[in-house]
Scaffold this active site. Structure first.
Site, short mmCIF file in Angstrom:
data_model
loop_
_atom_site.label_atom_id
_atom_site.label_comp_id
_atom_site.label_asym_id
_atom_site.label_seq_id
_atom_site.Cartn_x
_atom_site.Cartn_y
_atom_site.Cartn_z
N GLU A 197 -10.40 -2.58 4.46
CA GLU A 197 -9.07 -2.06 4.77
C GLU A 197 -8.93 -0.66 4.18
OE1 GLU A 197 -6.32 -6.01 4.80
OE2 GLU A 197 -6.62 -5.18 2.82
N ASP A 245 0.78 -1.25 0.00
CA ASP A 245 0.00 0.00 0.00
C ASP A 245 0.82 1.30 0.00
OD1 ASP A 245 -1.49 -2.14 0.86
OD2 ASP A 245 -2.14 -1.23 2.72
C1 FRU Z 1 -3.81 -3.71 2.75
C2 FRU Z 1 -3.16 -4.16 4.04
C3 FRU Z 1 -3.52 -3.22 5.16
C4 FRU Z 1 -2.40 -3.40 6.12
C5 FRU Z 1 -1.22 -3.61 5.20
C6 FRU Z 1 -0.18 -4.55 5.72
O1 FRU Z 1 -3.16 -4.15 1.62
O2 FRU Z 1 -3.55 -5.48 4.35
O3 FRU Z 1 -4.79 -3.45 5.72
O4 FRU Z 1 -2.22 -2.31 6.98
O5 FRU Z 1 -1.76 -4.11 3.99
O6 FRU Z 1 0.94 -4.55 4.92
#
Ligand code: FRU
Length: 507
Positions: A230, A48
């Site tokens: 998320e 992300d």
């Molecule tokens: C989304 C996610 C988030 C988390 C991160 C962990 O892709 O699963 O929810 O904070 O990636 O790397």
């Protein structure tokens, strides 16, 4: 004389070292499949985009990063900066794991009023609000292993200090309790945190980013729920003077073309709760490869969105070398109204034009099959393709290389769908669902039509109808696509077709 005997070797050494650095830089960003007009980390794993904030003329981009491996692992915040959203310079890692956990996704704000007190003697602090993920707690079977914490910078993002009072928001016992997106709510003169809490969003408020009060929940019975919620975002967009609130909720899995995807809701937010003005699901991007997308903070009325250009379904096995994955082109968001419905439109940011080279334009083409590269020349790198027509009819645009691999992009009038078919676009064996044809609805019967494609070595982004339909796809051909062929019934009259090669953003 003595002086010269030292200067020459030093100068030569410096010149060689400079050249080596340059070569290393060029090699770093020119491996097979390396995107040339999209950000990717020099090495290691990325997911992300995080903490995107604009401050004093610099766009900061942080990202979920495992610097020591090309698969997901202990998360850090990588960091990159840009003056123009297209040329990025990777910076030292901003946040490392610590005793509270690894560093999951979150956001960053400019604390202009120094509500945190982190600024001294008039300094304006940048404050990152992120999730601490405690792996030991998770392994021990606890539910409260994700908490929200702060870090701040008083040197324009160069160095970061974790707040000694972390975590600032403890976990009430929800396993998925993460990805805080914080923004200043002017009417209430307070901060609002939009937090993903399993199958819904929780809103919190705070005067100082340190003390948080729960305001409300949203979404248990709304929108798509094929997976966990998320990376949310909450902001306003203007529609003809009317202020509409947009709540972005990323979802994994359960996207319209499988796996991870970004949905959104339009409505109103009063500082306490979000009230949607629809019940159905809306997707910001229908392709399989835009995820965890959120917007930059501190950009005024301009809302710039950026997503991770991959999908949890196969992100860890895509065939790239010493790095894994890239981010989308930054996109400017806007609103359109169809009936009573507000739809978010996305368009590539205008700064992308900084990479444009001399374009070739074909006008008034009607043909059943036409090899466009005979007229525009073969592509030798990334390109932008813009098509306009007074009336949209079915068509297929085929991008291909000398190895005979091809990517099909088009519109199917009978189904009223745009599509991208990557089944023959190169390596697909690494994951069983990767070889697929994906579709996305057309949302308007409006003509004329405009279509924009941003083609890079390993991705294409389709923006149709002013950005009402967006699709992002990645692919892995042996060599980049260089030929463009257009097939259509002879009713499809193209008014203009412009092919603009793009310079690499790493040069
Ligand atoms: C989304 C996610 C988030 C988390 C991160 C962990 O892709 O699963 O929810 O904070 O990636 O790397």
């Amino acid at each position: 004389m003595k002086k010269f005997s030292w200067i020459l070797p030093i100068a030569l050494f410096a010149a060689c070292a400079g050249r080596e650095e340059q070569t290393a830089q060029q090699q770093d960003y020119h491996e097979p499949h390396r995107p040339q007009v999209h950000f990717s980390p020099k090495r290691g794993w990325m997911n992300d985009p995080n903490g995107m904030v604009y401050f004093n003329g610099t766009y900061h981009l942080f990202f979920q990063h495992n610097p020591d491996s090309t698969v997901w692992g202990p998360m850090h915040w990588g960091h990159a900066t840009s003056k123009d959203l297209v040329h990025w310079a990777e910076q030292p890692i901003a946040l490392y794991p610590d005793s509270l956990g690894t560093i999951f996704s979150g956001s960053a704000v400019v604390d202009a009023n120094n509500t945190t007190g982190f600024g001294k003697q008039g300094q304006i602090p940048l404050v990152a609000i992120f999730t601490h993920h405690n792996t030991a707690g998770e392994k021990a079977g606890r539910a409260d292993f994700q908490t929200q914490s702060l870090a701040y910078s008083v040197d324009e993002g160069k160095t970061w200090t974790k707040y000694s009072g972390n975590p600032v928001l403890r976990n009430p016992g929800i396993r998925d309790f993460r990805d805080p997106k914080v923004s200043w709510f002017e009417p209430g003169k307070n901060w609002i945190m939009t937090l993903a809490t399993s199958d819904h969003i929780s809103f919190y408020s705070s005067p100082n980013l340190k003390d948080w009060t729960k305001e409300s929940e949203f979404g248990k019975e709304m929108g798509a729920h094929g997976g966990v919620w998320e990376c949310p975002d909450l902001f306003t967009l203007d529609y003809k003077g009317e202020k509409i609130w947009v709540l972005v909720v990323n979802l994994n899995p359960g996207g319209p073309n499988q796996g991870s995807a970004t949905q959104y809701f339009t409505g109103q937010f009063d500082g306490h709760r979000f009230t949607p003005n629809h019940t159905g699901t809306k997707w910001l991007d229908y392709g399989p490869d835009e995820y965890a997308g959120i917007t930059w903070s501190n950009t005024g009325d301009r809302k710039i969105f950026l997503g991770w250009m991959s999908n949890w379904q196969y992100a860890g096995v895509v065939p790239t070398g010493k790095w894994r994955s890239a981010l989308t082109i930054p996109r400017e968001l806007g609103l359109e109204k169809t009936g009573n419905d507000y739809l978010v439109v996305s368009r590539p940011v205008k700064e992308l034009d900084l990479l444009a080279e001399k374009s070739a334009t074909l006008s008034n083409i009607t043909a059943t099959t036409i090899d466009l590269t005979q007229k525009t020349g073969k592509l030798s790198g990334p390109a932008r393709i813009d098509i306009t027509s007074d009336k949209l009819e079915s068509f297929t645009l085929t991008l291909s290389n000398d190895a005979g691999e091809k990517l099909l992009i088009g519109y199917d009038k009978a189904a009223n769908n745009y599509f991208i078919d990557r089944r023959m676009a190169g390596e697909v064996q690494f994951e069983k669902g990767f070889a697929a044809k994906h579709t996305a609805p057309r949302f308007t019967g409006r003509d004329p039509v405009d279509l924009t494609l941003i083609l890079d070595n390993a991705s294409v982004e389709l923006f149709a109808d002013g950005g009402l339909t967006v699709m992002t796809e990645i692919f892995f051909p042996q060599s980049p696509f260089s030929s463009i062929r257009l097939q259509s019934g002879n009713r499809f009259k193209i008014k203009s077709l412009q092919v603009s090669p793009m310079k690499s953003s790493w040069q």
